[in-house]
Design an enzyme around this catalytic site. Structure first.
Site, short mmCIF file in Angstrom:
data_model
loop_
_atom_site.label_atom_id
_atom_site.label_comp_id
_atom_site.label_asym_id
_atom_site.label_seq_id
_atom_site.Cartn_x
_atom_site.Cartn_y
_atom_site.Cartn_z
N HIS A 188 0.86 -0.94 -0.02
CA HIS A 188 -0.03 0.08 0.05
C HIS A 188 1.00 1.31 0.01
CE1 HIS A 188 -3.50 -2.37 0.44
NE2 HIS A 188 -3.35 -2.73 1.44
N ASP A 233 -2.61 -10.41 -2.49
CA ASP A 233 -3.18 -9.99 -1.22
C ASP A 233 -4.59 -9.70 -1.44
OD1 ASP A 233 -1.93 -8.74 1.72
OD2 ASP A 233 -3.85 -7.71 0.79
N HIS A 235 -6.31 -7.31 -0.49
CA HIS A 235 -6.24 -6.00 -1.08
C HIS A 235 -5.70 -5.62 -2.10
CE1 HIS A 235 -6.72 -6.30 3.54
NE2 HIS A 235 -7.78 -5.65 3.27
N ASP A 321 -4.91 -13.05 3.41
CA ASP A 321 -5.70 -12.24 4.02
C ASP A 321 -7.04 -12.48 3.16
OD1 ASP A 321 -4.66 -10.57 2.23
OD2 ASP A 321 -4.77 -8.74 3.48
N1 Q9C Z 1 -12.46 -2.81 6.88
C1 Q9C Z 1 -2.34 -5.09 4.11
O1 Q9C Z 1 -2.93 -6.29 4.14
N2 Q9C Z 1 -7.66 -1.50 7.54
N3 Q9C Z 1 -3.11 -3.96 4.60
C2 Q9C Z 1 -8.80 -1.89 6.78
C3 Q9C Z 1 -11.30 -3.09 6.59
C4 Q9C Z 1 -6.36 -1.32 6.79
C5 Q9C Z 1 -4.37 -3.83 4.87
C6 Q9C Z 1 -10.25 -1.97 7.43
C7 Q9C Z 1 -6.10 -2.75 6.08
C8 Q9C Z 1 -4.78 -2.66 5.44
C9 Q9C Z 1 -1.00 -5.22 3.80
ZN ZN Z 2 -4.15 -7.03 2.71
#
Ligand code: Q9C
Ligand code: ZN
Length: 383
Positions: A188, A233, A235, A321
């Site tokens: 990110h 991932d 996301h 995830d």
């Molecule tokens: N509803 C990685 O997996 N908060 N970052 C999200 C979800 C941040 C994820 C809230 C998630 C970051 C590397």
């Molecule tokens: Zn992630």
């Protein structure tokens, strides 16, 4: 014969230096999901798998050069000094957390010169999940150096592999794999903004370093090494996308959830720009995506985009995830799905570096990460 053990690059600093106390989830304060225990449980699982993995804590110092190729100097200066300035300005010792982020509807009207750390915390961070604690910068720096160390070893492993294919002692079905077990994660983090638990983009730094090595030539066209990124991932990797949006190498590809964090990137319409047009492939998947749908889409992505790119190396943003019980995500991939994903990547036949990103179901984290790596090696794991 391809080496039967996979090398794992890690460092205890990935556990000890970055331990934020909390985060916010849907408006409520909760524990920090990107916890330091993540590294320890993954390591423990890998070490329990007979002699499938060879763990090394050797970290080479590549200095600032490779990091400055990807991240802007003012951003790096900010990350380095933020905590100290924050404390001097009376900020809470828990760490730097933005209170005011320059939303574009506000920014277009106002001045954009951040005068103090409270203002900069919003300028250089896009959400509230990337708190900067006392040693966060050191932790992120170390993660980048571990990843670079692994990238350098990828070159060695790939050369060895080429030689043994030529000598007829192995086939292209057994490409070498390496794993950088690092945190904080990176995908990110953009060139000058942190967020989503990420500060420095480990994968992007390694990819750029591989492309920059003057002595390394692509097997496909004699130019710089060609790199295909597979971001698996849950996301979307907005950071990696942004960093390489206008270049044709590396190729960025991502499978991720539609309408989920980070919300404002990851559409299939984001295809790259300028020379990079056509080299950014986003495939958003519906919530509740299952093993079969996931693997089928991955295989199609590999056939349609990754193989035609003729990569010399594959870099994987390895997030688990996507797991059905992940506390912050929504796919339905099971522990049986991960070896299948690893196997699909093996079939590309190209030396691969796996780099740890997300995955927050701590009970199954080792099993799921191990599943991908073992699947890549054509093995199965045990509990
Ligand atoms: N509803 C990685 O997996 N908060 N970052 C999200 C979800 C941040 C994820 C809230 C998630 C970051 C590397
Ligand atoms: Zn992630």
């Amino acid at each position: 014969m391809a080496p039967s053990r996979m090398k794992v690059f890690t460092s205890t600093l990935c556990t000890t230096l970055h331990t934020p106390a909390f985060e916010f989830l849907s408006g409520s304060e909760t524990h920090f999901f990107e916890s330091p225990d993540r590294r320890d449980v993954i390591l423990k699982y890998l070490e329990s798998q007979g002699d499938a993995f060879e763990v090394t804590e050797r970290v080479e110092d590549f200095g600032a050069g490779p990091i400055e190729r990807v991240h802007k100097q003012d951003f790096l200066d900010y990350l380095k000094t933020a905590y100290e300035e924050w404390i001097q300005e009376g900020g809470h010792p828990n760490g730097v957390l933005p209170g005011t982020i320059p939303h574009y509807k506000v920014a277009r009207l106002g001045k954009l010169k951040a005068a103090n750390c409270l203002a900069k915390s919003g300028e250089y961070c896009f959400d509230m999940s990337a708190v900067i604690t006392k040693d966060t910068f050191k932790a992120a720096w170390n993660a980048a150096q571990v990843t670079l160390t692994a990238a350098k070893d990828l070159v060695r492993a790939a050369d060895e592999y080429e030689k043994s294919v030529e000598a007829g002692s192995t086939t292209r079905e057994n490409p070498p794999g390496l794993y950088a077990l690092v945190r904080p994660p990176g995908h990110h983090a953009q060139s000058d903004i942190c967020g989503g638990y990420c500060y420095l983009n480990n994968l992007a730094i390694a990819a750029q370093w591989l492309i920059d090595q003057p002595d390394l030539k692509s097997n496909a066209d004699g130019g710089p090494k060609r790199i295909a990124i597979l971001d698996i991932d849950f996301h979307h990797g907005n950071g990696t996308q942004e960093i390489f949006y206008s270049v044709a190498n590396p190729l960025y590809t991502s499978l991720h959830s539609v309408d989920d964090y980070p919300y404002f990137t990851g559409s299939a319409l984001e295809k790259g720009e300028g020379e990079g047009l056509g080299f950014n492939i986003n495939i958003p998947l519906v919530q509740a995506t299952t093993n079969d749908d996931y693997v089928e889409t991955l295989d199609k992505l590999i056939q349609d985009h990754v193989i035609p790119f003729k990569p010399d190396y594959i870099l994987v943003s390895l997030g688990v995830d996507t797991y059905k019980d992940d506390p912050i995500a929504g796919f339905l991939v099971t522990s049986e799905g991960y070896p299948r994903i690893g196997n699909s990547i093996r079939k590309i036949g190209v030396p691969t570096l796996f780099i740890q990103e997300g995955g927050y179901c701590i009970e199954k984290l080792g099993l799921n990460v191990g599943g991908i790596l073992l699947g890549y090696m054509g093995k199965t794991g045990s509990l």
